[in-house]
Design an enzyme around this catalytic site. Sequence first.
Site, PDB file in Angstrom:
ATOM      1  N   TYR A 143     -88.985  32.157 -31.308  1.00 43.17           N
ATOM      2  CA  TYR A 143     -90.388  32.239 -30.887  1.00 43.17           C
ATOM      3  C   TYR A 143     -91.246  31.230 -31.650  1.00 43.17           C
ATOM      4  O   TYR A 143     -92.271  30.788 -31.153  1.00 43.17           O
ATOM      5  CB  TYR A 143     -90.944  33.635 -31.138  1.00 43.17           C
ATOM      6  CG  TYR A 143     -90.730  34.631 -30.020  1.00 43.17           C
ATOM      7  CD1 TYR A 143     -89.474  34.894 -29.521  1.00 43.17           C
ATOM      8  CD2 TYR A 143     -91.818  35.315 -29.481  1.00 43.17           C
ATOM      9  CE1 TYR A 143     -89.288  35.821 -28.518  1.00 43.17           C
ATOM     10  CE2 TYR A 143     -91.644  36.243 -28.474  1.00 43.17           C
ATOM     11  CZ  TYR A 143     -90.374  36.485 -27.989  1.00 43.17           C
ATOM     12  OH  TYR A 143     -90.202  37.406 -26.991  1.00 43.17           O
ATOM     13  N   LYS A 192     -75.861  37.691 -33.036  1.00 44.23           N
ATOM     14  CA  LYS A 192     -74.871  37.036 -32.171  1.00 44.23           C
ATOM     15  C   LYS A 192     -74.082  36.094 -33.078  1.00 44.23           C
ATOM     16  O   LYS A 192     -74.016  34.875 -32.847  1.00 44.23           O
ATOM     17  CB  LYS A 192     -75.603  36.306 -31.029  1.00 44.23           C
ATOM     18  CG  LYS A 192     -74.686  35.777 -29.936  1.00 44.23           C
ATOM     19  CD  LYS A 192     -74.084  36.839 -29.035  1.00 44.23           C
ATOM     20  CE  LYS A 192     -73.082  36.213 -28.081  1.00 44.23           C
ATOM     21  NZ  LYS A 192     -72.352  37.228 -27.281  1.00 44.23           N
ATOM     22  N   ASP A 224     -75.021  41.628 -27.213  1.00 40.38           N
ATOM     23  CA  ASP A 224     -74.574  42.018 -25.866  1.00 40.38           C
ATOM     24  C   ASP A 224     -73.952  43.411 -25.891  1.00 40.38           C
ATOM     25  O   ASP A 224     -74.222  44.252 -25.030  1.00 40.38           O
ATOM     26  CB  ASP A 224     -73.614  40.973 -25.266  1.00 40.38           C
ATOM     27  CG  ASP A 224     -72.497  40.554 -26.204  1.00 40.38           C
ATOM     28  OD1 ASP A 224     -72.533  40.925 -27.404  1.00 40.38           O
ATOM     29  OD2 ASP A 224     -71.567  39.856 -25.751  1.00 40.38           O
ATOM     30  N   ASP A 248     -87.183  41.794 -28.901  1.00 40.37           N
ATOM     31  CA  ASP A 248     -88.031  41.832 -27.704  1.00 40.37           C
ATOM     32  C   ASP A 248     -87.253  42.458 -26.551  1.00 40.37           C
ATOM     33  O   ASP A 248     -87.738  43.375 -25.876  1.00 40.37           O
ATOM     34  CB  ASP A 248     -88.461  40.399 -27.347  1.00 40.37           C
ATOM     35  CG  ASP A 248     -89.283  40.350 -26.070  1.00 40.37           C
ATOM     36  OD1 ASP A 248     -90.190  41.186 -25.938  1.00 40.37           O
ATOM     37  OD2 ASP A 248     -89.003  39.503 -25.211  1.00 40.37           O
TER      38      ASP A 248
HETATM   39  C1  IPM Z   1     -93.796  41.976 -26.562  1.00 39.56           C
HETATM   40  C2  IPM Z   1     -94.134  41.005 -25.476  1.00 39.56           C
HETATM   41  C3  IPM Z   1     -94.510  39.664 -26.099  1.00 39.56           C
HETATM   42  C4  IPM Z   1     -93.320  39.192 -26.892  1.00 39.56           C
HETATM   43  C5  IPM Z   1     -94.989  38.594 -25.103  1.00 39.56           C
HETATM   44  C6  IPM Z   1     -96.137  39.083 -24.253  1.00 39.56           C
HETATM   45  C7  IPM Z   1     -95.309  37.307 -25.782  1.00 39.56           C
HETATM   46  O1  IPM Z   1     -93.101  40.892 -24.575  1.00 39.56           O
HETATM   47  O2  IPM Z   1     -94.657  42.238 -27.425  1.00 39.56           O
HETATM   48  O3  IPM Z   1     -92.677  42.486 -26.560  1.00 39.56           O
HETATM   49  O4  IPM Z   1     -92.383  38.614 -26.318  1.00 39.56           O
HETATM   50  O5  IPM Z   1     -93.307  39.384 -28.103  1.00 39.56           O
HETATM   51 MG    MG Z   2     -91.522  42.274 -24.910  1.00 37.89          MG
END
Ligand code: IPM
Ligand code: MG
Length: 356
Positions: A143, A192, A224, A248
Amino acid sequence: MKEYKITLLKGDGIGPEIVDEAVKALNKVAAKHRFQVRYDEAYLGGIAIDKTGVPLPEETVTKCKASDAVLLGAVGGPKWEDQPGDNRPEAGLLGIRGALGLFANLRPAVIFEPLRQASPLKAEIIGEAMDIMVVRELTGGIYFGERGRMEKNGVPGAYDTEMYTVPEVERIARVAFDLAMKRGKKLCSVDKANVLEASRLWRETVLKVAKEYPQVELTHMYVDNCAMQLVRNPKQFDVIVTSNIFGDILSDEASMISGSIGMLASASLGQGKMGLYEPIHGSAPDIAGQGIANPLATILSVAMMLRYSLDQDQAADDIENAVNEVLKVARTPDIYTEGTRRVSCIEMGDLVCAQL
Ligand code: IPM
Ligand code: MG
């Protein structure tokens, strides 16, 4: 009387509707437990782009930094889909997490007893109770790694980078081990490592930190396999610790076991007491403004806020108990089952307040 300063980032889509209900619940427990809450609002996401041109205005960061806790609705929507990547609403969300140093994202996947029917899993798979804490690393990994467009052999391409440093893994591992110590003393680290170098570093580092926690039973699982195990036998999990992107994905999956993504709360914490609290679901633009959104994930995020940032454990318990009671009789459409009353977002908030 103790007074807390809370910044509200209502955001986009259903964000404003659900935050309003959560504020009602917070005011109710504040009165009951004799503390005061002072609110300030700031822009984040699409609304911030509309008002200021950017998804995370400087003023928002300043206000959040000056508060005891932040309550966030959700960000994003089709209106801002054509924004360049670094000016999308989501970039504002990542920006505020980064700016506040909120590296630890706690996402509890619990099943409320009255909602057992709503889980897509069979009763025998869920068993008596399901209570998983997903600890997601929130300010590193792919990210926040280097990304861009490039060319390979003359053809256009793009790249994102998964990168972790040892201290980043150490600190999130400690949060997870500490939580495991307070719970079932079981920690599953998800990676992973059979493919990714960043995962191999992750695993090595978690193993090193584990030496400080001899009482915690540590296991490792490939992501996975974990995705599969979550629906095959969710009871095997107590605390899961994982990277930003795996967390996520797995937390969305875990939320569905609990009946609806509209039920899952989260806390994002850093070094200090201050935290940001938000439902894990998105801004659901398709149902925004219809009054049918489920405010419970946001109300439950307030419970987490009370527990982790405001030291009001009793008030947190009250909210969770109230939600459990209300679920016995009333449901928003996403968790509706026959024999209960179908209610709107506002009605759900009112019912929780009445129970409080
Ligand atoms: C979450 C959301 C966010 C993320 C998005 C909206 C950027 O999916 O908080 O899980 O991926 O962190
Ligand atoms: Mg999310």
